[in-house]
Design a protein around this motif. Sequence first.
Motif, mmCIF file in Angstrom:
data_model
loop_
_atom_site.group_PDB
_atom_site.id
_atom_site.type_symbol
_atom_site.label_atom_id
_atom_site.label_comp_id
_atom_site.label_asym_id
_atom_site.label_seq_id
_atom_site.Cartn_x
_atom_site.Cartn_y
_atom_site.Cartn_z
ATOM 1 N N GLY A 100 0.815 -1.200 0.000
ATOM 2 C CA GLY A 100 0.000 0.000 0.000
ATOM 3 C C GLY A 100 0.850 1.251 0.000
ATOM 4 O O GLY A 100 2.042 1.208 -0.241
ATOM 5 N N GLY A 101 0.235 2.366 0.291
ATOM 6 C CA GLY A 101 0.961 3.632 0.325
ATOM 7 C C GLY A 101 0.932 4.320 -1.013
ATOM 8 O O GLY A 101 0.967 3.681 -2.061
ATOM 9 N N THR A 102 0.871 5.628 -0.983
ATOM 10 C CA THR A 102 0.837 6.407 -2.213
ATOM 11 C C THR A 102 2.084 7.257 -2.407
ATOM 12 O O THR A 102 2.269 7.838 -3.472
ATOM 13 N N ASP A 103 2.918 7.337 -1.399
ATOM 14 C CA ASP A 103 4.136 8.132 -1.529
ATOM 15 C C ASP A 103 5.124 7.403 -2.428
ATOM 16 O O ASP A 103 5.219 6.180 -2.413
ATOM 17 N N TRP A 104 5.872 8.174 -3.191
ATOM 18 C CA TRP A 104 6.865 7.613 -4.104
ATOM 19 C C TRP A 104 8.043 8.556 -4.202
ATOM 20 O O TRP A 104 7.871 9.727 -4.521
ATOM 21 N N PRO A 105 9.243 7.998 -3.953
ATOM 22 C CA PRO A 105 9.477 6.632 -3.491
ATOM 23 C C PRO A 105 8.960 6.438 -2.072
ATOM 24 O O PRO A 105 8.744 7.406 -1.355
ATOM 25 N N PRO A 106 8.784 5.205 -1.685
ATOM 26 C CA PRO A 106 8.227 4.946 -0.357
ATOM 27 C C PRO A 106 9.084 5.519 0.771
ATOM 28 O O PRO A 106 10.314 5.495 0.704
ATOM 29 N N ASN A 107 8.427 6.032 1.785
ATOM 30 C CA ASN A 107 9.138 6.561 2.953
ATOM 31 C C ASN A 107 9.385 5.503 4.014
ATOM 32 O O ASN A 107 10.231 5.703 4.888
ATOM 33 N N SER A 108 8.653 4.417 3.948
ATOM 34 C CA SER A 108 8.832 3.371 4.950
ATOM 35 C C SER A 108 8.443 2.030 4.349
ATOM 36 O O SER A 108 7.735 1.975 3.339
ATOM 37 N N TYR A 109 8.926 0.977 5.000
ATOM 38 C CA TYR A 109 8.679 -0.379 4.528
ATOM 39 C C TYR A 109 8.180 -1.229 5.684
ATOM 40 O O TYR A 109 8.563 -1.024 6.834
ATOM 41 N N ASN A 110 7.340 -2.179 5.354
ATOM 42 C CA ASN A 110 6.732 -3.021 6.379
ATOM 43 C C ASN A 110 7.565 -4.243 6.720
ATOM 44 O O ASN A 110 7.534 -4.725 7.847
ATOM 45 N N TYR A 111 8.270 -4.787 5.749
ATOM 46 C CA TYR A 111 8.971 -6.051 5.922
ATOM 47 C C TYR A 111 10.412 -5.922 5.433
ATOM 48 O O TYR A 111 10.679 -5.275 4.417
ATOM 49 N N TRP A 112 11.285 -6.596 6.160
ATOM 50 C CA TRP A 112 12.706 -6.574 5.828
ATOM 51 C C TRP A 112 13.251 -7.992 5.801
ATOM 52 O O TRP A 112 12.865 -8.836 6.615
ATOM 53 N N GLY A 113 14.171 -8.218 4.880
ATOM 54 C CA GLY A 113 14.854 -9.492 4.824
ATOM 55 C C GLY A 113 16.221 -9.390 5.482
ATOM 56 O O GLY A 113 16.666 -8.316 5.870
ATOM 57 N N GLN A 114 16.870 -10.532 5.587
ATOM 58 C CA GLN A 114 18.241 -10.491 6.108
ATOM 59 C C GLN A 114 19.143 -10.013 4.986
ATOM 60 O O GLN A 114 18.739 -9.942 3.837
ATOM 61 N N GLY A 115 20.329 -9.645 5.274
ATOM 62 C CA GLY A 115 21.198 -9.065 4.271
ATOM 63 C C GLY A 115 22.073 -10.077 3.571
ATOM 64 O O GLY A 115 22.250 -11.215 4.016
ATOM 65 N N THR A 116 22.622 -9.645 2.460
ATOM 66 C CA THR A 116 23.618 -10.428 1.743
ATOM 67 C C THR A 116 24.809 -9.509 1.484
ATOM 68 O O THR A 116 24.647 -8.365 1.066
ATOM 69 N N LEU A 117 25.997 -10.026 1.763
ATOM 70 C CA LEU A 117 27.195 -9.191 1.729
ATOM 71 C C LEU A 117 27.776 -9.113 0.325
ATOM 72 O O LEU A 117 28.016 -10.148 -0.320
ATOM 73 N N VAL A 118 28.024 -7.893 -0.111
ATOM 74 C CA VAL A 118 28.706 -7.641 -1.374
ATOM 75 C C VAL A 118 30.029 -6.940 -1.053
ATOM 76 O O VAL A 118 30.036 -5.900 -0.401
ATOM 77 N N THR A 119 31.110 -7.532 -1.511
ATOM 78 C CA THR A 119 32.427 -6.952 -1.294
ATOM 79 C C THR A 119 33.092 -6.728 -2.643
ATOM 80 O O THR A 119 33.211 -7.664 -3.438
ATOM 81 N N VAL A 120 33.487 -5.490 -2.891
ATOM 82 C CA VAL A 120 34.108 -5.142 -4.156
ATOM 83 C C VAL A 120 35.554 -4.719 -3.874
ATOM 84 O O VAL A 120 35.802 -3.732 -3.185
ATOM 85 N N SER A 121 36.471 -5.486 -4.409
ATOM 86 C CA SER A 121 37.879 -5.168 -4.192
ATOM 87 C C SER A 121 38.397 -4.270 -5.308
ATOM 88 O O SER A 121 37.945 -4.340 -6.447
ATOM 89 N N SER A 122 39.376 -3.470 -4.971
ATOM 90 C CA SER A 122 39.931 -2.521 -5.958
ATOM 91 C C SER A 122 41.089 -3.131 -6.723
ATOM 92 O O SER A 122 41.572 -4.196 -6.421
#
Length: 122
Positions: A100-122
């Motif tokens: 739901g929600g009409t704001d764009w982009p959304p100001n808040s989120y109802n559900y969150w997942g766990q994270g996945t790590l991204v590592t970029v080496s130089s």
Amino acid sequence: VQLQASGGGLVQAGDSLSLSCVASGRAFSAYDVGWFRQAPGKEREFVAVIKWSGGRTYYVDSVKGRFTIARDNAKNTVYLQMNSLKPEDTAVYYCAARAGGTDWPPNSYNYWGQGTLVTVSS
């Protein structure tokens, strides 16, 4: 809705990586889904969001032209294709969903997942 992010890893600068966010639960197609990231020692920041229909997207300026968010509602999955990766893209990436929600982009989120790590080496 439960969200599961995956696809992170260690890559070199200039490489590409694709993240996936798979949702369980019904009516996933009704949710706007965003990607966020949190680098070590920094606050979490917004990266990109896609509207429930897939017809509208929004990106933070630092990833425009390099990252693409897309979704496949039939697979309950949202993707984040990341090209031309830079060391400053190193972070834990999270997906989140908003119903739901009409704001764009959304100001808040109802559900969150766990994270996945991204590592970029130089």
